[in-house]
Design a protein around this motif. Sequence first.
Motif, PDB file in Angstrom:
ATOM      1  N   VAL A  49       0.851  -1.187   0.000  1.00  0.00           N
ATOM      2  CA  VAL A  49       0.000   0.000   0.000  1.00  0.00           C
ATOM      3  C   VAL A  49       0.889   1.240   0.000  1.00  0.00           C
ATOM      4  CG1 VAL A  49      -1.700   1.315   1.344  1.00  0.00           C
ATOM      5  CG2 VAL A  49      -1.870  -1.190   1.205  1.00  0.00           C
ATOM      6  N   ALA A  50       0.438   2.292  -0.689  1.00  0.00           N
ATOM      7  CA  ALA A  50       1.138   3.580  -0.684  1.00  0.00           C
ATOM      8  C   ALA A  50       0.297   4.616   0.043  1.00  0.00           C
ATOM      9  CB  ALA A  50       1.424   4.049  -2.108  1.00  0.00           C
ATOM     10  N   VAL A  51       0.996   5.508   0.749  1.00  0.00           N
ATOM     11  CA  VAL A  51       0.355   6.663   1.384  1.00  0.00           C
ATOM     12  C   VAL A  51       1.071   7.906   0.896  1.00  0.00           C
ATOM     13  CG1 VAL A  51      -0.100   7.861   3.560  1.00  0.00           C
ATOM     14  CG2 VAL A  51      -0.372   5.370   3.426  1.00  0.00           C
ATOM     15  N   LEU A  52       0.319   8.887   0.423  1.00  0.00           N
ATOM     16  CA  LEU A  52       0.895  10.146  -0.032  1.00  0.00           C
ATOM     17  C   LEU A  52       0.842  11.153   1.098  1.00  0.00           C
ATOM     18  CD1 LEU A  52      -0.761  10.505  -3.573  1.00  0.00           C
ATOM     19  CD2 LEU A  52       1.241   9.150  -2.898  1.00  0.00           C
ATOM     20  N   GLY A  53       2.013  11.698   1.483  1.00  0.00           N
ATOM     21  CA  GLY A  53       2.086  12.665   2.557  1.00  0.00           C
ATOM     22  C   GLY A  53       2.810  12.099   3.761  1.00  0.00           C
ATOM     23  N   ALA A  54       3.211  13.006   4.674  1.00  0.00           N
ATOM     24  CA  ALA A  54       3.894  12.588   5.904  1.00  0.00           C
ATOM     25  C   ALA A  54       3.470  13.440   7.088  1.00  0.00           C
ATOM     26  CB  ALA A  54       5.410  12.660   5.715  1.00  0.00           C
ATOM     27  N   GLY A  55       2.311  14.121   6.965  1.00  0.00           N
ATOM     28  CA  GLY A  55       1.752  14.831   8.096  1.00  0.00           C
ATOM     29  C   GLY A  55       0.987  13.866   8.983  1.00  0.00           C
ATOM     30  N   VAL A  56       0.253  14.402   9.939  1.00  0.00           N
ATOM     31  CA  VAL A  56      -0.393  13.537  10.924  1.00  0.00           C
ATOM     32  C   VAL A  56      -1.409  12.598  10.291  1.00  0.00           C
ATOM     33  CG1 VAL A  56      -2.197  15.228  11.507  1.00  0.00           C
ATOM     34  CG2 VAL A  56      -1.503  13.489  13.185  1.00  0.00           C
ATOM     35  N   VAL A  57      -2.163  13.051   9.298  1.00  0.00           N
ATOM     36  CA  VAL A  57      -3.166  12.192   8.675  1.00  0.00           C
ATOM     37  C   VAL A  57      -2.500  11.059   7.912  1.00  0.00           C
ATOM     38  CG1 VAL A  57      -5.061  12.121   6.997  1.00  0.00           C
ATOM     39  CG2 VAL A  57      -4.867  14.049   8.581  1.00  0.00           C
ATOM     40  N   ALA A  58      -1.410  11.350   7.228  1.00  0.00           N
ATOM     41  CA  ALA A  58      -0.682  10.299   6.515  1.00  0.00           C
ATOM     42  C   ALA A  58      -0.090   9.280   7.481  1.00  0.00           C
ATOM     43  CB  ALA A  58       0.416  10.915   5.662  1.00  0.00           C
TER      44      ALA A  58
ATOM     45  N   SER B  95       1.703  19.794   9.995  1.00  0.00           N
ATOM     46  CA  SER B  95       1.256  19.204  11.260  1.00  0.00           C
ATOM     47  C   SER B  95       2.191  19.538  12.409  1.00  0.00           C
ATOM     48  CB  SER B  95       1.139  17.686  11.113  1.00  0.00           C
ATOM     49  OG  SER B  95       0.147  17.333  10.176  1.00  0.00           O
ATOM     50  N   ASN B  96       3.479  19.697  12.120  1.00  0.00           N
ATOM     51  CA  ASN B  96       4.428  20.033  13.176  1.00  0.00           C
ATOM     52  C   ASN B  96       4.152  21.397  13.799  1.00  0.00           C
ATOM     53  OD1 ASN B  96       6.216  17.972  11.438  1.00  0.00           O
ATOM     54  ND2 ASN B  96       7.016  18.077  13.524  1.00  0.00           N
ATOM     55  N   ILE B  97       3.461  22.261  13.062  1.00  0.00           N
ATOM     56  CA  ILE B  97       3.195  23.622  13.530  1.00  0.00           C
ATOM     57  C   ILE B  97       1.905  23.689  14.348  1.00  0.00           C
ATOM     58  CG2 ILE B  97       2.783  26.003  12.749  1.00  0.00           C
ATOM     59  CD1 ILE B  97       4.458  25.346  10.277  1.00  0.00           C
ATOM     60  N   ALA B  98       1.063  22.682  14.247  1.00  0.00           N
ATOM     61  CA  ALA B  98      -0.249  22.711  14.890  1.00  0.00           C
ATOM     62  C   ALA B  98      -0.134  22.832  16.400  1.00  0.00           C
ATOM     63  CB  ALA B  98      -1.029  21.443  14.532  1.00  0.00           C
TER      64      ALA B  98
ATOM     65  N   GLY C 248       3.722  12.251  23.971  1.00  0.00           N
ATOM     66  CA  GLY C 248       3.501  13.666  24.226  1.00  0.00           C
ATOM     67  C   GLY C 248       2.042  14.056  24.246  1.00  0.00           C
ATOM     68  N   ILE C 249       1.205  13.219  24.859  1.00  0.00           N
ATOM     69  CA  ILE C 249      -0.233  13.476  24.930  1.00  0.00           C
ATOM     70  C   ILE C 249      -0.628  13.599  26.401  1.00  0.00           C
ATOM     71  CG2 ILE C 249      -2.540  12.619  24.369  1.00  0.00           C
ATOM     72  CD1 ILE C 249      -1.151  10.937  22.149  1.00  0.00           C
ATOM     73  N   HIS C 250      -1.221  14.744  26.769  1.00  0.00           N
ATOM     74  CA  HIS C 250      -1.554  14.971  28.178  1.00  0.00           C
ATOM     75  C   HIS C 250      -2.900  15.677  28.312  1.00  0.00           C
ATOM     76  CE1 HIS C 250       2.926  14.760  28.115  1.00  0.00           C
ATOM     77  NE2 HIS C 250       2.712  14.029  29.178  1.00  0.00           N
ATOM     78  N   TRP C 251      -3.590  15.345  29.396  1.00  0.00           N
ATOM     79  CA  TRP C 251      -4.841  16.022  29.732  1.00  0.00           C
ATOM     80  C   TRP C 251      -4.534  17.346  30.440  1.00  0.00           C
ATOM     81  CZ3 TRP C 251      -9.792  14.471  28.595  1.00  0.00           C
ATOM     82  CH2 TRP C 251      -9.946  13.167  28.102  1.00  0.00           C
ATOM     83  N   LEU C 252      -5.301  18.370  30.101  1.00  0.00           N
ATOM     84  CA  LEU C 252      -5.158  19.675  30.741  1.00  0.00           C
ATOM     85  C   LEU C 252      -6.531  20.283  30.988  1.00  0.00           C
ATOM     86  CD1 LEU C 252      -2.353  21.330  28.554  1.00  0.00           C
ATOM     87  CD2 LEU C 252      -2.124  20.590  30.915  1.00  0.00           C
ATOM     88  N   PRO C 253      -6.696  21.004  32.113  1.00  0.00           N
ATOM     89  CA  PRO C 253      -7.909  21.815  32.260  1.00  0.00           C
ATOM     90  C   PRO C 253      -7.805  23.013  31.325  1.00  0.00           C
ATOM     91  CG  PRO C 253      -6.443  22.202  34.110  1.00  0.00           C
ATOM     92  CD  PRO C 253      -5.804  21.143  33.266  1.00  0.00           C
TER      93      PRO C 253
ATOM     94  N   PHE D  94       4.965  13.710  19.037  1.00  0.00           N
ATOM     95  CA  PHE D  94       4.011  12.730  18.537  1.00  0.00           C
ATOM     96  C   PHE D  94       4.375  12.269  17.127  1.00  0.00           C
ATOM     97  CE2 PHE D  94       0.007  11.746  16.287  1.00  0.00           C
ATOM     98  CZ  PHE D  94      -0.411  10.665  17.040  1.00  0.00           C
ATOM     99  N   LEU D  95       4.650  13.199  16.235  1.00  0.00           N
ATOM    100  CA  LEU D  95       4.982  12.840  14.854  1.00  0.00           C
ATOM    101  C   LEU D  95       6.289  12.062  14.781  1.00  0.00           C
ATOM    102  CD1 LEU D  95       3.991  16.206  13.137  1.00  0.00           C
ATOM    103  CD2 LEU D  95       2.683  14.080  13.141  1.00  0.00           C
ATOM    104  N   ARG D  96       7.249  12.474  15.580  1.00  0.00           N
ATOM    105  CA  ARG D  96       8.532  11.765  15.595  1.00  0.00           C
ATOM    106  C   ARG D  96       8.368  10.332  16.084  1.00  0.00           C
ATOM    107  NH1 ARG D  96      10.826  15.224  18.412  1.00  0.00           N
ATOM    108  NH2 ARG D  96      10.724  14.264  20.488  1.00  0.00           N
ATOM    109  N   THR D  97       7.615  10.144  17.153  1.00  0.00           N
ATOM    110  CA  THR D  97       7.444   8.808  17.708  1.00  0.00           C
ATOM    111  C   THR D  97       6.595   7.935  16.793  1.00  0.00           C
ATOM    112  OG1 THR D  97       7.583   9.774  19.924  1.00  0.00           O
ATOM    113  CG2 THR D  97       6.769   7.525  19.763  1.00  0.00           C
TER     114      THR D  97
END
Length: 375
Positions: free
Chosen positions: A122-131, A158-161, A204-209, A253-256
């Motif tokens: 399978v091929a995926v086009l792109g390397a942002g978070v959705v890809a 995605s890195n800028i989001a 790098g995912i955390h809950w915050l108020p 997140f993207l790196r991992t």
Amino acid sequence: MPIELDVTPSAPPFAADRLSRRGMLGVTAGGLLASGCATTSTRTTAARSACLPPVHASADRVIRTVAGLRPFRPAGFRVEREALGETALVHNYGHGGAGITLSWGTSRLATALGLPGHRGPVAVLGAGVVALTTARLVQEAGYPVTLYAEQLPPHTTSNIAGGQIHAYGHFDSDAVTSEWRAQLDAAYDYSVRRFQIMAGDEYGIHWLPTYVGGGSRGGPHMPDFRILDRSEHPFALDSVARYQTMYVETGRFLRTLSRDIQIAGGRFVVRRFAAAAEVAALPERLVFNCTGLGAGALFGDASLYPIRGQLAILLPQPEVRYAYNGAAGYMFPRADGIVVGGTYEKHVADPTPQPQDIADILTSMNGLFSGFRCS
């Protein structure tokens, strides 16, 4: 030639056409007390909750300024299958300001359209978070995958989001169908569950108020939402609400996630596609299109356009363990710095931060936090 990588309120509000990215909406658990806020056993919980450390948003604390281009479609994200010669092409793009939030969910919808009955790589086009999320779900289903992209992390939009798990600015309400809204609900539910099981330092995912300035109502995926009494917050605002949500350190997140894909045998190939015919010529007979804004030119989607968002990253303040959204802008604390924004500039394709806009963001943030009252 392709390159295959072997990588083992006193502040003035923003103008109406440049509203804060999440200006009408609004989380981190515990540790809300600043070291300079004295407490005693006789103080109430509400009073202690009002004692939040202010963010220091001066220009001399800025370590980086960036501008990202959100891929916006009035009709919302596109998850759809079509034939491209002998190749099955599944689209998964157009997420606007909700790319991080909806990534796992729309990728699940896309793989459900493409994988059943398919045999082979399978091929995926792109390397942002959705890809990346699409590629990971392809692998989890047992297929080998190659990602083709012009830019790899950390050089993707995605890195800028900002990374707040809350969908915002990703469709026009009068342009979407009931069928698409059903897709949105399914995507949102799966994404939230997927991020929940990944929460922690590794991704790098955390809950915050999250505190929300101005009128706001609770909704799905806004746990513990309520309007606060004046004694429960330090903001000099007439109305403040609070709820809980997750925040993603997008770089980590993207790196991992890229690491996970490579460990599972996935390949990254740096390549730019100038025409759909070049995609059809790929050896893979199933291709997922996760090119974001690039889908406009590559596959002729004239409805797709950019919305620029500018932000500044301030020196980290480890004591700041809450987030804020409102008319003054937004503030998301992360280990790599405090993110403050932002603008919402339609049809602006220049990914260059503008000094005056950045200065306005800082002025607005300073106005917000200088009015703090610690009860």
